[in-house]
Design a protein around this motif. Structure first.
Motif, PDB file in Angstrom:
ATOM      1  N   SER A   1       0.988  -1.284   0.086  1.00 37.13           N
ATOM      2  CA  SER A   1      -0.093   0.034  -0.192  1.00 37.13           C
ATOM      3  C   SER A   1       1.003   1.276  -0.012  1.00 37.13           C
ATOM      4  O   SER A   1       2.098   1.305   0.337  1.00 37.13           O
ATOM      5  CB  SER A   1      -0.852   0.081   1.379  1.00 37.13           C
ATOM      6  OG  SER A   1      -0.055   0.166   2.384  1.00 37.13           O
ATOM      7  N   THR A   2       0.178   2.540  -0.147  1.00 30.93           N
ATOM      8  CA  THR A   2       1.029   3.569  -0.273  1.00 30.93           C
ATOM      9  C   THR A   2       1.527   3.940   1.091  1.00 30.93           C
ATOM     10  O   THR A   2       2.737   4.356   1.115  1.00 30.93           O
ATOM     11  CB  THR A   2      -0.058   4.750  -0.680  1.00 30.93           C
ATOM     12  OG1 THR A   2      -0.400   4.617  -2.144  1.00 30.93           O
ATOM     13  CG2 THR A   2       0.668   6.190  -0.918  1.00 30.93           C
ATOM     14  N   ASP A   3       0.699   3.676   2.229  1.00 28.22           N
ATOM     15  CA  ASP A   3       1.113   3.951   3.404  1.00 28.22           C
ATOM     16  C   ASP A   3       2.427   3.049   3.847  1.00 28.22           C
ATOM     17  O   ASP A   3       3.337   3.576   4.427  1.00 28.22           O
ATOM     18  CB  ASP A   3       0.017   3.617   4.408  1.00 28.22           C
ATOM     19  CG  ASP A   3      -1.230   4.543   4.268  1.00 28.22           C
ATOM     20  OD1 ASP A   3      -0.837   5.746   3.747  1.00 28.22           O
ATOM     21  OD2 ASP A   3      -2.231   4.404   4.928  1.00 28.22           O
TER      22      ASP A   3
ATOM     23  N   MET B   1       1.743  -4.362  -5.345  1.00 27.53           N
ATOM     24  CA  MET B   1       0.711  -3.222  -5.472  1.00 27.53           C
ATOM     25  C   MET B   1       0.280  -3.633  -6.953  1.00 27.53           C
ATOM     26  O   MET B   1       0.341  -2.673  -7.813  1.00 27.53           O
ATOM     27  CB  MET B   1       1.250  -1.803  -5.336  1.00 27.53           C
ATOM     28  CG  MET B   1       1.971  -1.983  -3.866  1.00 27.53           C
ATOM     29  SD  MET B   1       2.661  -0.284  -3.358  1.00 27.53           S
ATOM     30  CE  MET B   1       1.046   0.833  -3.629  1.00 27.53           C
TER      31      MET B   1
ATOM     32  N   GLN C   1      -2.801   0.561  -8.935  1.00 24.17           N
ATOM     33  CA  GLN C   1      -1.710   0.719  -8.229  1.00 24.17           C
ATOM     34  C   GLN C   1      -0.310   0.662  -9.106  1.00 24.17           C
ATOM     35  O   GLN C   1      -0.505  -0.058 -10.506  1.00 24.17           O
ATOM     36  CB  GLN C   1      -1.653  -0.402  -7.082  1.00 24.17           C
ATOM     37  CG  GLN C   1      -2.635  -0.125  -5.850  1.00 24.17           C
ATOM     38  CD  GLN C   1      -2.425  -1.502  -4.977  1.00 24.17           C
ATOM     39  OE1 GLN C   1      -2.377  -2.611  -5.062  1.00 24.17           O
ATOM     40  NE2 GLN C   1      -2.256  -0.926  -3.688  1.00 24.17           N
TER      41      GLN C   1
ATOM     42  N   THR D   1       0.204   9.393  -7.558  1.00 23.69           N
ATOM     43  CA  THR D   1      -0.007   9.292  -6.284  1.00 23.69           C
ATOM     44  C   THR D   1       1.620   9.145  -6.096  1.00 23.69           C
ATOM     45  O   THR D   1       2.207   7.930  -6.661  1.00 23.69           O
ATOM     46  CB  THR D   1      -0.657   8.543  -5.452  1.00 23.69           C
ATOM     47  OG1 THR D   1      -2.024   8.925  -5.832  1.00 23.69           O
ATOM     48  CG2 THR D   1      -0.414   8.466  -3.961  1.00 23.69           C
TER      49      THR D   1
ATOM     50  N   VAL E   1       5.218   9.009  -3.265  1.00 21.07           N
ATOM     51  CA  VAL E   1       5.905   9.271  -1.932  1.00 21.07           C
ATOM     52  C   VAL E   1       6.840  10.063  -1.947  1.00 21.07           C
ATOM     53  O   VAL E   1       7.956   9.574  -2.887  1.00 21.07           O
ATOM     54  CB  VAL E   1       5.948   7.876  -1.226  1.00 21.07           C
ATOM     55  CG1 VAL E   1       6.821   8.074  -0.037  1.00 21.07           C
ATOM     56  CG2 VAL E   1       4.804   7.046  -0.965  1.00 21.07           C
TER      57      VAL E   1
ATOM     58  N   ILE F   1       2.884  11.653   1.203  1.00 22.21           N
ATOM     59  CA  ILE F   1       2.104  11.200   0.232  1.00 22.21           C
ATOM     60  C   ILE F   1       1.438  12.328  -0.468  1.00 22.21           C
ATOM     61  O   ILE F   1       0.786  13.263   0.188  1.00 22.21           O
ATOM     62  CB  ILE F   1       1.257  10.236   0.834  1.00 22.21           C
ATOM     63  CG1 ILE F   1       1.728   9.066   1.449  1.00 22.21           C
ATOM     64  CG2 ILE F   1       0.144   9.979  -0.196  1.00 22.21           C
ATOM     65  CD1 ILE F   1       0.854   7.978   2.462  1.00 22.21           C
TER      66      ILE F   1
ATOM     67  N   ARG G   1      -0.738  13.962  -4.054  1.00 21.03           N
ATOM     68  CA  ARG G   1      -1.124  13.630  -5.388  1.00 21.03           C
ATOM     69  C   ARG G   1      -0.887  14.750  -6.347  1.00 21.03           C
ATOM     70  O   ARG G   1      -0.878  15.892  -5.810  1.00 21.03           O
ATOM     71  CB  ARG G   1      -2.783  13.342  -5.222  1.00 21.03           C
ATOM     72  CG  ARG G   1      -3.542  12.998  -6.732  1.00 21.03           C
ATOM     73  CD  ARG G   1      -4.507  11.996  -6.260  1.00 21.03           C
ATOM     74  NE  ARG G   1      -5.151  11.546  -7.255  1.00 21.03           N
ATOM     75  CZ  ARG G   1      -6.480  12.020  -7.877  1.00 21.03           C
ATOM     76  NH1 ARG G   1      -7.129  12.561  -6.958  1.00 21.03           N
ATOM     77  NH2 ARG G   1      -6.792  11.525  -9.131  1.00 21.03           N
TER      78      ARG G   1
ATOM     79  N   THR H   1       3.213   5.571  -6.412  1.00 19.64           N
ATOM     80  CA  THR H   1       2.305   4.411  -5.892  1.00 19.64           C
ATOM     81  C   THR H   1       1.022   4.042  -6.644  1.00 19.64           C
ATOM     82  O   THR H   1       0.482   2.764  -6.494  1.00 19.64           O
ATOM     83  CB  THR H   1       1.947   4.624  -4.028  1.00 19.64           C
ATOM     84  OG1 THR H   1       1.339   5.764  -4.250  1.00 19.64           O
ATOM     85  CG2 THR H   1       3.335   4.630  -3.638  1.00 19.64           C
ATOM     86  N   GLU H   2       0.487   5.268  -7.140  1.00 16.36           N
ATOM     87  CA  GLU H   2      -0.784   4.824  -7.821  1.00 16.36           C
ATOM     88  C   GLU H   2      -0.692   5.846  -9.125  1.00 16.36           C
ATOM     89  O   GLU H   2      -0.012   6.878  -8.964  1.00 16.36           O
ATOM     90  CB  GLU H   2      -1.997   5.524  -7.204  1.00 16.36           C
ATOM     91  CG  GLU H   2      -2.378   4.464  -5.978  1.00 16.36           C
ATOM     92  CD  GLU H   2      -3.280   5.172  -5.067  1.00 16.36           C
ATOM     93  OE1 GLU H   2      -4.240   6.048  -5.474  1.00 16.36           O
ATOM     94  OE2 GLU H   2      -3.813   4.487  -4.013  1.00 16.36           O
TER      95      GLU H   2
END
Ligand SMILES: Cc1cc2nc3c(=O)[nH]c(=O)nc-3n(C[C@H](O)[C@H](O)[C@H](O)COP(=O)(O)OP(=O)(O)OC[C@H]3O[C@@H](n4cnc5c(N)ncnc54)[C@H](O)[C@@H]3O)c2cc1C
Length: 454
Positions: free
Chosen positions: A47-49, A92, A108, A164, A166, A172, A174, A203-204
């Protein structure tokens, strides 16, 4: 990497951390001729987190961070020459959203282009950008990739609506919304496109999609020389023919593809073509293209009518890199990637052919001629100093030629390790601005260090 950092990664990700020699070697960026660069550890975020937490952990421990998609890049872009942590993004792999009315989707970063098209198979939509490998969309965004359909649908530069990301500090962001256009400040999406993991981890990815064409027609056409093949493509584009694909393969490339894909194309300069559209419009376009090709000595038009035939044709084209490299057991690929204004393309290909006479290494020429981009792919013995030097000198001379006509050293493969030395000549003072941007975003220099900048 010390034990404290490794333990902290294990605490965060459990079994999704490895420092085994085998995993490190698999993530050393060895697709082409560059020396492997092994990371100290490989991690698989979901995940992005998690990506943000890994980046913050690496920042605390001063560890290099190398994002890794499918590892198909050709310039050592995803290798880890300074060690550190490799973020394998392939877990992802979820398509997060498809909006048929807006013709867009969000995925993702580890979703591959083939997986996305498989997901879209019943929707009447498709995603067109098709590098020869089944790359991840995060990797394709990070290298600003393109492919055989770019002449019609554009490259990742046109296909990506927003990202998205990081940042190197673990924040994080957008980069934009989903609006088709925006004039709201700096274009951060395009700052990250082509940044090769040196500015942050994508990440996205939100992407434009297209309706499947009503009809698709593919063909092969032979030419007496590269000049005739390129001029046919250029004239067709100048006349506004919406070619969906127009790919050049020289005689050596056709020979390699015939052997690799069990085909029987005549071994001469050839264009592989595709047209997309409504049946009536296609008939007109095809007739006009036929006239242009004939005017340049084009012969032996052969249409692939059935879907299987068409797929086999494009599989053969996409195999051209491997077909060339695998001509010699144990050899590695070395692909040049210059891109020039289309009017300069015939001369540039002829120049490459002339230079090839002095290089005693098997090679093919293949090109996205509608974009002015072509590759000379060598099947090189990396243990032979003489071969490596000869290909290096060839590449230097070809890049010099491309820059002399306001072209670029890389149309699509990116800079990685291999093209760093051309950056000064290509960009001049603009390279210093790129360095300032890199330092502003990544002052500790932890994001994919050693790449892009000489
Ligand atoms: C047979 C063959 C044919 C090819 N044909 C083409 C072609 O026609 N057109 C073309 O453009 N390329 C082509 N390529 C090159 C390659 O497929 C592309 O460069 C592709 O975009 C790389 O994607 P990847 O997922 O493999 O990325 P990787 O190779 O894993 O990584 C590439 C770069 O992107 C960075 N990166 C990866 N994921 C992320 C992320 N999520 N966030 C930030 N940075 C990231 C890496 O650090 C690295 O710098 C070809 C390669 C092969 C082997």
């Amino acid at each position: 990497m010390d034990d404290t950092a490794l333990s902290a990664l294990r605490e965060l990700l459990g079994a999704r951390v490895s420092d085994s020699q085998a995993e490190r070697a698999l993530h050393a960026g060895t697709e082409a001729h560059h020396a492997p660069g092994l990371p100290d550890a490989v991690v698989w975020p979901e995940s992005t987190d998690e990506v943000a937490a890994i980046v913050r952990l690496c920042a605390r421990h001063g560890l290099a961070i190398v994002p890794f998609g499918a590892g198909s890049s050709l310039e050592g872009n995803a290798s880890a020459p300074q060690g550190g942590v490799c973020l394998d993004m392939t877990r992802m792999g979820r398509v997060l959203r498809v909006s048929p009315e807006d013709l867009d989707c969000t995925v993702q970063a580890g979703v591959t282009r083939e997986a996305l098209n498989h997901h879209l198979r019943d929707s009447g939509l498709f995603f067109p950008v098709d590098p020869g490998a089944n790359a991840t969309l995060g990797g394709m965004a990070a290298t600003r990739a393109s492919g055989t359909t770019t002449v019609r649908y554009g490259s990742m530069r046109e296909a990506v609506l927003s990202l998205t990301v990081v940042t190197p500090e673990g924040e994080i962001l957008r980069t934009a919304g989903r609006a088709r256009k925006s004039a709201a400040g700096y274009d951060l999406t395009r700052l990250f496109l082509g940044s090769e993991g040196t500015l942050g981890v994508i990440t996205e990815v939100s992407l434009r999609l297209f309706g499947r064409p009503e009809q698709i027609r593919s063909a092969v056409c032979r030419f007496p020389d590269p000049d005739a093949a390129c001029r046919t493509a250029i004239e067709a584009i100048q006349l506004g023919l919406p070619l969906a694909r127009v790919e050049y393969l020289d005689a050596g490339c056709i020979r390699a593809v015939n052997a690799f894909s069990q085909r029987a194309e005549a071994e001469t300069d050839t264009l592989f073509l595709e047209f997309h559209g409504a049946p009536a419009a296609l008939e007109e376009q095809i007739a006009l293209f036929g006239e242009i090709a004939e005017g340049h000595g084009g012969t032996g038009f052969r249409w692939a009518e059935r879907e299987e035939e068409r797929n086999a044709l494009w599989r053969a084209r996409h195999s051209a890199y491997n077909a060339t490299v695998n001509q010699r057991a144990g050899a590695k690929g070395w692909a040049t990637d210059v891109c020039v204004p289309v009017s300069a393309l015939p001369d540039c290909i002829l120049h490459a052919k002339g230079l090839l006479a002095d290089v005693p290494v098997p090679a093919s020429i293949m090109g996205h001629v509608g974009d002015g981009n072509f590759h000379v792919v060598f099947s090189v013995d990396t243990n032979s100093e003489a071969e490596m030097q000869a290909v290096k000198a060839f590449n230097d001379a070809l890049v010099a030629k491309a820059l002399s006509v306001e072209g670029t050293c890389t149309g699509e493969h990116g800079v990685g390790l291999g093209k760093r030395k051309y950056m000064e000549a290509e960009h001049g003072p603009a390279l210093a601005l790129m360095r300032r941007l890199k330092t502003a975003l990544d002052p500790a220099g932890l994001m994919n260090p050693g790449k892009i900048f000489p």
